[in-house]
Design an enzyme around this catalytic site. Sequence first.
Site, mmCIF file in Angstrom:
data_model
loop_
_atom_site.group_PDB
_atom_site.id
_atom_site.type_symbol
_atom_site.label_atom_id
_atom_site.label_comp_id
_atom_site.label_asym_id
_atom_site.label_seq_id
_atom_site.Cartn_x
_atom_site.Cartn_y
_atom_site.Cartn_z
ATOM 1 N N GLY A 18 0.828 -1.208 0.000
ATOM 2 C CA GLY A 18 0.000 0.000 0.000
ATOM 3 C C GLY A 18 0.859 1.254 0.000
ATOM 4 N N GLU A 37 9.840 4.332 7.196
ATOM 5 C CA GLU A 37 9.830 2.862 7.282
ATOM 6 C C GLU A 37 10.727 2.408 8.416
ATOM 7 O OE1 GLU A 37 8.414 -0.033 5.818
ATOM 8 O OE2 GLU A 37 9.692 -0.837 7.420
ATOM 9 N N GLY A 88 6.590 -6.225 3.144
ATOM 10 C CA GLY A 88 6.562 -7.684 3.046
ATOM 11 C C GLY A 88 7.114 -8.207 1.730
ATOM 12 N N ALA A 93 6.696 -14.570 -0.976
ATOM 13 C CA ALA A 93 6.998 -15.596 -1.979
ATOM 14 C C ALA A 93 6.637 -15.124 -3.384
ATOM 15 C CB ALA A 93 6.251 -16.871 -1.637
ATOM 16 N N VAL A 235 1.217 10.726 16.018
ATOM 17 C CA VAL A 235 0.690 11.609 14.959
ATOM 18 C C VAL A 235 -0.376 12.481 15.603
ATOM 19 C CG1 VAL A 235 -0.586 11.674 12.775
ATOM 20 C CG2 VAL A 235 1.049 9.825 13.178
ATOM 21 N N HIS A 474 -0.836 -14.202 6.061
ATOM 22 C CA HIS A 474 -1.786 -13.345 5.349
ATOM 23 C C HIS A 474 -2.788 -12.738 6.306
ATOM 24 C CE1 HIS A 474 -0.794 -16.118 1.741
ATOM 25 N NE2 HIS A 474 0.065 -15.112 1.827
ATOM 26 N N GLY A 507 -3.060 -3.822 3.998
ATOM 27 C CA GLY A 507 -3.902 -4.993 4.204
ATOM 28 C C GLY A 507 -4.952 -4.812 5.288
#
Length: 555
Positions: A18, A37, A88, A93, A235, A474, A507
């Site tokens: 994202g 990051e 990720g 994979a 924030v 996931h 996600g």
Amino acid sequence: MADKNFDFDFVIVGSGFGGSVAALRLTDKGYKVAVVEMGRRWTPENLPRTNWTIHRWFWRPELALRGFFNMKFFRHVTILHGCAVGGGSITYAATLLRPPDHVWTNGSWAGLADWQSEMPQHFDTASRMLGVIENRILGPSDLLLKKAAESIGMGDTFKPTHVALFQASPGIAGGVTVPDPFFNGEGPDRTTCKGCGGCMMGCRHGAKNTLDLNYLYLAEKRGCRVIAETKVVDVKPLGAADGSDGYEVFTIQSTTLLPQKRKRITCRGIVFSGSSLGTTELLFSLKDKRSLPNLSDAVGKQVRTNSESLIGVRIPGYKDDLSKGVAIGSRVYIDEHTHIEAVRYPEGSDAMSFLSTILTRGRPGITRIANWVLNIIKFLIQHPIRTFRLLLPNRWARECVILLCMQALDAHIDMRWKRSWWSPFRKHLSSEGMQIPTYIPQANEFAEKFARMTGGTAMSMLPEILFNVPGTAHCLGGCLIADSPQNGVIDSRHRVFGYKNMYICDGSVVGANLGVNPSLTITALAERAMSLLPIAAENTWRDAPELSLSTLAKR
Ligand SMILES: Cc1cc2nc3c(=O)[nH]c(=O)nc-3n(C[C@H](O)[C@H](O)[C@H](O)COP(=O)(O)OP(=O)(O)OC[C@H]3O[C@@H](n4cnc5c(N)ncnc54)[C@H](O)[C@@H]3O)c2cc1C
Ligand code: SF4
């Protein structure tokens, strides 16, 4: 033109799927963008060769482990996730699949947009940017998966996966470096895939299309700033409580144990992209310390695990090296709902063997643990040398076919922000809700048949047996797209309820169980969200007004 009163127009928290899409698209729209990051930047030169080099594989900075892979343990689930520049994508994979159409008519996002007609164009863009192809390198474990599927009459469902890898044409050897093959020469040089099975250790050959080689690479080249090894810890709105006057973002260095002063960055807008777990954790803490008190009470609700189970088959002394191929090379359906992928780690990456053990059936809890102990004793008496070899880490990756099983059936838990007896002074994420099944009986039966067919032994994850806790790579949800703050955290344009110029792209927003690996969907959703923002010169910052699809089509 960037507003001179602010350090940046947008700060993006996290550089995964994202966050990287947001970085490129906002930079292209003329905004001054920074991506913060907490993970490190990885290159083929500093990636570890195997996962025995724990300090460069595992992320636990308080223990001086500064890798790109993390595991978090909850009462209901063990979550595997990435932490790096590129999120990720460094450890994943690279299997990128589109979910079935029906996911758009289920869950919290149903009816909030015409998803079925809007999403295909964003999936196309995401697939092109990530370089998705049908896998051309089938390894020995893919061929075994095909044979096992044929043995249960499901051979026609066998397919190579779609992967974000740079592979040569069939029959041509890998390992060849060429100038950028994806972005008309604007991207970096790339090397073709060697089929070494190492994708989940980060690709040391430059063949995996990680985000730092596409979205983030282009964003940085066009002016976006990526601030690595830096964690966002606070924030706060500047001026108006709804954030319409901008935000101040506080950060700390994430890879030092030394005492340090927080740094402050100001911005007009913010995009949270810290992943399902990362964004949920950060928003909980911001709401709790009243930095962003108006965040929805639905933060942490409906966290999904893709109904997953990691099982496998170990074949001691097998003639072929099962670690060869790409990390997830092929897939089958063993029934309408149950999707299984053949997964591997590269030769020598045997550290995960400590989490795998002999598959054992039985009721969860003490019965299953007792069955497991009896099983091991029985195996040791009947086949002492073979059992010893099965439990030894040595040669684990060479001798294992890992089976990642996913079901498109809905089940979720909730996350809470609370203190525990073992952490009385500090709140943390804690899972609650119905227990997620650790067993997918059809998948276990398939693993056992697979084992009989190959002369191997069916394996499963140790935490599933000992603690009745499933594992997942996931994790989705926690800050859902929904119709109101009662049901979710953002609207269908990814705007956070209660605040201006604040978005979530990762996600955490996914509102239904996808039943397939989620990164392509996360990327496509972020593409859609960013396409709805105006270009910098036209943004009044009153609330990033939605552009109609016809206006966008004219651009
Ligand atoms: C071993 C493994 C294999 C996988 N394989 C696949 C696969 O084949 N296909 C697939 O689709 N998916 C796969 N996944 C899942 C995939 O990696 C995730 O679904 C995906 O990365 C999620 O994207 P995201 O944008 O939500 O966040 P991420 O990609 O997780 O990125 C979030 C980033 O935000 C950073 N961050 C979080 N909080 C903060 C903060 N406070 N300050 C600064 N930075 C912060 C994190 O360090 C991280 O880098 C795999 C995962 C694992 C662990
Ligand atoms: S199989 Fe090996 S060379 Fe190919 S992408 Fe994965 S790690 Fe890179």
